[in-house]
Design an enzyme around this catalytic site. Sequence first.
Site, PDB file in Angstrom:
ATOM      1  N   ASP A  39      51.431  38.744  41.081  1.00 28.00           N
ATOM      2  CA  ASP A  39      51.054  39.214  39.746  1.00 28.00           C
ATOM      3  C   ASP A  39      51.221  38.172  38.650  1.00 28.00           C
ATOM      4  OD1 ASP A  39      53.892  39.257  39.283  1.00 28.00           O
ATOM      5  OD2 ASP A  39      53.967  41.267  40.139  1.00 28.00           O
ATOM      6  N   HIS A  62      52.833  33.472  47.954  1.00 24.41           N
ATOM      7  CA  HIS A  62      51.630  34.241  48.329  1.00 24.41           C
ATOM      8  C   HIS A  62      50.497  34.051  47.331  1.00 24.41           C
ATOM      9  CE1 HIS A  62      53.994  37.214  51.096  1.00 24.41           C
ATOM     10  NE2 HIS A  62      53.984  35.969  51.538  1.00 24.41           N
ATOM     11  N   CYS A  74      36.733  28.388  44.293  1.00 23.53           N
ATOM     12  CA  CYS A  74      35.537  28.410  45.119  1.00 23.53           C
ATOM     13  C   CYS A  74      35.919  28.090  46.561  1.00 23.53           C
ATOM     14  CB  CYS A  74      34.551  27.365  44.598  1.00 23.53           C
ATOM     15  SG  CYS A  74      33.051  27.294  45.610  1.00 23.53           S
ATOM     16  N   CYS A  96      33.497  24.315  46.788  1.00 27.92           N
ATOM     17  CA  CYS A  96      33.661  23.140  45.917  1.00 27.92           C
ATOM     18  C   CYS A  96      34.993  23.190  45.161  1.00 27.92           C
ATOM     19  CB  CYS A  96      32.474  23.023  44.952  1.00 27.92           C
ATOM     20  SG  CYS A  96      32.511  24.202  43.587  1.00 27.92           S
ATOM     21  N   CYS A 133      30.334  31.317  42.952  1.00 29.17           N
ATOM     22  CA  CYS A 133      30.706  30.139  42.170  1.00 29.17           C
ATOM     23  C   CYS A 133      29.581  29.760  41.205  1.00 29.17           C
ATOM     24  CB  CYS A 133      30.977  28.982  43.134  1.00 29.17           C
ATOM     25  SG  CYS A 133      31.309  27.420  42.324  1.00 29.17           S
ATOM     26  N   GLY A 172      64.727  42.919  44.874  1.00 32.37           N
ATOM     27  CA  GLY A 172      63.596  43.808  45.097  1.00 32.37           C
ATOM     28  C   GLY A 172      62.692  43.403  46.245  1.00 32.37           C
ATOM     29  N   ALA A 208      65.919  45.980  39.431  1.00 32.98           N
ATOM     30  CA  ALA A 208      66.036  44.587  38.993  1.00 32.98           C
ATOM     31  C   ALA A 208      66.305  44.457  37.497  1.00 32.98           C
ATOM     32  CB  ALA A 208      64.757  43.839  39.371  1.00 32.98           C
TER      33      ALA A 208
HETATM   34 ZN   LIG Z   1      31.620  26.158  44.210  1.00 34.97          ZN
END
Ligand SMILES: [Zn+2]
Length: 274
Positions: free
Chosen positions: A127, A142, A150, A153, A171, A212, A256
């Site tokens: 997030d 992650h 893309c 490219c 793209c 967490g 948390a």
């Molecule tokens: Zn591209």
Amino acid sequence: MEPTSSSSIPVELSEDDLRGVERVVQRLRRARRVLAVTGAGMSADSGMPTYRGVGGLYRSERPTAHGFSIEEVLSGPMFRERPELTWNYLKEIERACRGARPNRGHRVLAEMDGYFDSVWVLTQNVDGLHGAAGSRHVLDVHGDLHEILCTHCDYRTRVETYDGFADPPYCPSCRSVLRPDVVLFGESLDPRKIRQLEIELVRGFDVVFSIGTSSLFDYIVAPLRMAQAAGKTTVEVNPDFTAMSGLVEVKIRARAAIALDRIWEGHLEWWPHT
Ligand SMILES: [Zn+2]
């Protein structure tokens, strides 16, 4: 999709948890390097559902509308074959994250930057809330849903929402399929981030928090085990019990934002008098 509810967790800390907070405050006084390993529970106080799976965000036993499991739909092979299906669910995850703001827990970790030699955050969350809170050293193993790149490219951009994205988006420079910079099921972690993590682990940490996360992955558990083996302080902040709960030096059974707020209050009370 049924997010795990944390609403039954009391806001007040128990006597045990308050003693745990006090012990962490004492340990932090001598600490120079701090690591926080964070998972979905970290973002739960920002109103995010605590799905597991991609980025610690998403897991469901239910099949999708297309008859595939979520793991299949959100996998590298499926993305290559049928990117529109994967994008469909990525959009669902993005909608769940939309508008989420860093909570007190994210902000405490960001504030710590100014009080120790080095503060690192190793997160499973996609997030981007640690960066948004101002943490300088974030290893988002992650990835981050808001980073779009893309598949062909060098095109790369950062977006606030997926609004207006086609299924799948293409793209603008080469017309290949775009994807978020997240690790899908069956894909490898970014070796540069893992290398950086290894470097920092070799340098060592005085206090390692697990916040967490149910700590299922090796690269999430390893920092805690290394700290433990080196006689350093390990702390788990989690309303639930996990595989690490019995192994850490301090277990705080709280959300948390609440636990980190108390710890930081205690630290700042002490700080000006040194
Ligand atoms: Zn591209």
